[in-house]
Design an enzyme around this catalytic site. Structure first.
Site, PDB file in Angstrom:
ATOM      1  NE  ARG A 157      -9.326  -2.590   4.023  1.00  0.00           N
ATOM      2  CZ  ARG A 157      -8.209  -2.886   4.699  1.00  0.00           C
ATOM      3  NH1 ARG A 157      -7.687  -4.092   4.590  1.00  0.00           N
ATOM      4  NH2 ARG A 157      -7.639  -1.982   5.462  1.00  0.00           N
TER       5      ARG A 157
ATOM      6  CD1 TRP B  93      -7.068  11.865  10.144  1.00  0.00           C
ATOM      7  CD2 TRP B  93      -7.750   9.842  10.759  1.00  0.00           C
ATOM      8  NE1 TRP B  93      -5.962  11.126  10.310  1.00  0.00           N
ATOM      9  CE2 TRP B  93      -6.331   9.859  10.680  1.00  0.00           C
ATOM     10  CE3 TRP B  93      -8.368   8.669  11.119  1.00  0.00           C
ATOM     11  CZ2 TRP B  93      -5.544   8.744  10.965  1.00  0.00           C
ATOM     12  CZ3 TRP B  93      -7.613   7.545  11.391  1.00  0.00           C
ATOM     13  CH2 TRP B  93      -6.223   7.612  11.322  1.00  0.00           C
TER      14      TRP B  93
ATOM     15  NE  ARG C  27      -1.939   2.100   3.603  1.00  0.00           N
ATOM     16  CZ  ARG C  27      -2.587   2.666   4.632  1.00  0.00           C
ATOM     17  NH1 ARG C  27      -3.841   2.342   4.874  1.00  0.00           N
ATOM     18  NH2 ARG C  27      -1.973   3.522   5.428  1.00  0.00           N
TER      19      ARG C  27
ATOM     20  CD  GLU D  44      -4.248  -2.783   6.722  1.00  0.00           C
ATOM     21  OE1 GLU D  44      -5.475  -2.947   6.765  1.00  0.00           O
ATOM     22  OE2 GLU D  44      -3.704  -1.699   6.962  1.00  0.00           O
TER      23      GLU D  44
ATOM     24  CG  ASP E 254      -7.013   3.520   3.509  1.00  0.00           C
ATOM     25  OD1 ASP E 254      -6.808   2.957   4.599  1.00  0.00           O
ATOM     26  OD2 ASP E 254      -8.128   3.972   3.167  1.00  0.00           O
TER      27      ASP E 254
ATOM     28  CE1 TYR F 258      -4.549   6.106   5.450  1.00  0.00           C
ATOM     29  CE2 TYR F 258      -4.767   6.596   7.797  1.00  0.00           C
ATOM     30  CZ  TYR F 258      -4.608   5.670   6.760  1.00  0.00           C
ATOM     31  OH  TYR F 258      -4.497   4.343   7.068  1.00  0.00           O
TER      32      TYR F 258
ATOM     33  CD  GLU G 122      -8.394   0.421   3.142  1.00  0.00           C
ATOM     34  OE1 GLU G 122      -7.250   0.153   2.712  1.00  0.00           O
ATOM     35  OE2 GLU G 122      -8.664   0.467   4.346  1.00  0.00           O
TER      36      GLU G 122
ATOM     37  CG  HIS H 283      -8.375   6.810   6.109  1.00  0.00           C
ATOM     38  ND1 HIS H 283      -8.779   7.456   7.246  1.00  0.00           N
ATOM     39  CD2 HIS H 283      -7.864   5.642   6.514  1.00  0.00           C
ATOM     40  CE1 HIS H 283      -8.506   6.715   8.309  1.00  0.00           C
ATOM     41  NE2 HIS H 283      -7.951   5.604   7.907  1.00  0.00           N
TER      42      HIS H 283
ATOM     43  CD  GLU I 156      -9.964   0.722   7.840  1.00  0.00           C
ATOM     44  OE1 GLU I 156      -9.176   0.223   7.006  1.00  0.00           O
ATOM     45  OE2 GLU I 156      -9.645   1.636   8.602  1.00  0.00           O
TER      46      GLU I 156
HETATM   47  C1  CS2 Z   1      -6.211   2.159   7.883  1.00  0.00           C
HETATM   48  C2  CS2 Z   1      -5.994   2.056   9.355  1.00  0.00           C
HETATM   49  O1  CS2 Z   1      -4.943   0.204   7.734  1.00  0.00           O
HETATM   50  C3  CS2 Z   1      -5.844   0.859   7.211  1.00  0.00           C
HETATM   51  O2  CS2 Z   1      -6.462   0.532   6.181  1.00  0.00           O
HETATM   52  O3  CS2 Z   1      -7.490   2.548   7.517  1.00  0.00           O
HETATM   53  O4  CS2 Z   1      -4.668   2.381   9.604  1.00  0.00           O
HETATM   54  C4  CS2 Z   1      -6.878   2.924  10.222  1.00  0.00           C
HETATM   55  O5  CS2 Z   1      -6.574   4.274   9.960  1.00  0.00           O
HETATM   56  C5  CS2 Z   1      -6.632   2.573  11.675  1.00  0.00           C
HETATM   57  O6  CS2 Z   1      -6.912   1.219  11.858  1.00  0.00           O
HETATM   58  C6  CS2 Z   1      -7.505   3.416  12.581  1.00  0.00           C
HETATM   59  O7  CS2 Z   1      -7.283   3.032  13.916  1.00  0.00           O
HETATM   60 MG    MG Z   2      -8.097   1.691   5.766  1.00  0.00          MG
END
Ligand code: CS2
Ligand code: MG
Length: 402
Positions: free
Chosen positions: A283, A402, A147, A339, A210, A159, A236, A212, A262
């Site tokens: 995810r 975020w 990634r 991941e 990502d 981020y 993602e 995000h 996630e």
């Molecule tokens: C991120 C994470 O790994 C990822 O895909 O989205 O690092 C996420 O920001 C953290 O798990 C938040 O605690």
């Molecule tokens: Mg993520």
């Protein structure tokens, strides 16, 4: 057989983790992860006050009944706190059952479907050049999938850009760090990052990114389209997924594969996305989605709609989750990728485990159970330390994602 003790262990070997330990009257114990980054103590209270007392004296072999009891019996269903608490119980019970059977958890689930679990690492850098360098470092370590997250010209804190080389911990302050976001700067920059990555490393490596949750659906469609020449494995969280329908618009404009989930905690969060093939990878994780028992259902539903798994595996998911996930990943027929954000050495010492990285794959090992333990004495040396995830605002101060 009865559950004789249910204890919550909070430890902070560089970052906070919440672990549930279930002991039985036959001496076998199991552990589950209940970590919710930035809101850990909410799950600690839910477990200690409202779950653990209900477990004592119950039969640990009745995993499904206990899952239904904790899900339906709470009346107030779903949500990250509830489902992480249920997940911790569920994973600890599967750990116990596999130990009782004397087999690795993947054998209990149906046996291995693959020789190793393909993983992706987290390369990041403050700018394009250092991000390209970081991707090269991961490829040299043997990763086949990486990634890439980069600082964005004109933005201070982007981020996914951390201080470490091997792992990235976003919960970095006792109060939320305020960051600023600018979509145009981001959309103008990202294609050049992946163009350079393809120029440098060729077509072979699987490249992931990502977003995000930061784009609107049409902006996500634009990003997906602009990245098509660089053939990403996925983008993602392209847009916030409360409105599952929003992904129809993205799908209409781009063939770049989409991953999401996630922050989901039950199948209901993803049902329309999966049933309508609006995504390519789901995810959701054992810790976030009610454990092995529920995640198996998600994976089976995804399988009949051509959607593959791509479990979240960030630093804030403990080695217990990583261990359990690798057994799940070893079994699940519609596996996509896992991941693997590495943990710190202190974390690995608190959670001794049997999984190993080799040539781009993780191997769960063949220890009975999920293969992860907790060193309670060492864990006690790292008391809880309040830490929050950052927040993001637009340039005019509007709260954003975020
Ligand atoms: C991120 C994470 O790994 C990822 O895909 O989205 O690092 C996420 O920001 C953290 O798990 C938040 O605690
Ligand atoms: Mg993520």
């Amino acid at each position: 057989m009865k559950i004789s003790a249910a204890r919550v262990i909070v430890t902070c070997p560089g970052r906070n983790f919440v672990t549930l330990k279930l002991e039985t009257d036959q001496g076998v114990y199991g552990i589950g992860d209940a970590t919710l980054n930035g809101r850990e103590l909410a799950v600690v209270a839910y477990l200690q006050e409202h779950v653990c007392p209900l477990l004592i004296g119950r039969d640990p072999r009745r995993i499904e009944d206990l899952w239904q009891y904790l899900y339906r019996g709470a009346y107030w269903r779903r949500g990250p706190v509830t489902m992480r608490a249920i997940a911790a119980v569920d994973v600890a019970l599967w750990d116990i059952k596999a130990k009782m059977a004397g087999m690795p958890l993947y054998d209990l689930l149906g046996g291995k479907s693959r020789e190793g679990v393909l993983v992706y690492g987290h390369a990041n850098g403050a700018d394009l050049g250092s991000t390209v360098e970081a991707v090269g470092h991961y490829l040299e370590m043997g990763y086949k999938a990486v990634r890439a997250q980069s600082g964005i010209p004109g933005l201070d804190l982007a981020y996914g850009v951390g201080r470490g080389v091997l792992h990235y911990e976003p919960a970095d302050a006792a109060m939320p760090t305020e960051t600023r976001w600018d979509t145009r700067k981001y959309l103008d920059f990202i294609p050049s990052l992946f163009e350079r990555l393809r120029e440098t490393f060729g077509a072979e490596p699987a490249l992931l990114h990502d977003v995000h949750h930061r784009l609107t659906p049409i902006e996500a469609a634009r990003l997906g389209k602009s990245l098509e020449p660089f053939d990403l494995f996925w983008i993602e969280d392209a847009t916030p997924a409360e409105n599952q329908d929003a992904f129809r618009l993205i799908r209409q404009h781009t063939t770049t594969p989409l991953a999401v989930g996630e922050i989901f905690n039950t199948l209901w969060d993803a049902k329309e996305l999966i049933a309508n093939q609006l995504i390519d990878y789901i995810r959701m994780t054992v810790v976030g989605s009610g454990g092995i028992t529920h995640l198996r259902r998600v994976a089976d539903f995804a399988a009949i709609h051509g959607v593959r798994t791509g479990c979240h595996g960030a630093t804030d998911l403990s080695p217990v989750t990583m261990g359990a996930a690798l057994h799940f990943d070893s079994w699940v027929p519609n596996f996509g990728i896992q991941e693997y954000m590495r943990h710190s050495e202190e974390t690995d010492a608190v959670f001794p485990h049997s999984y190993q990285f080799e040539d781009g794959y993780l191997h769960p090992g063949d220890t009975a159970g999920h293969g992860v333990d907790i060193d309670e004495e060492l864990a006690a040396r790292y008391p809880y330390k309040p830490a929050y995830l950052p927040v993001a605002r637009l340039q005019d101060g509007t709260m954003w994602n975020w």
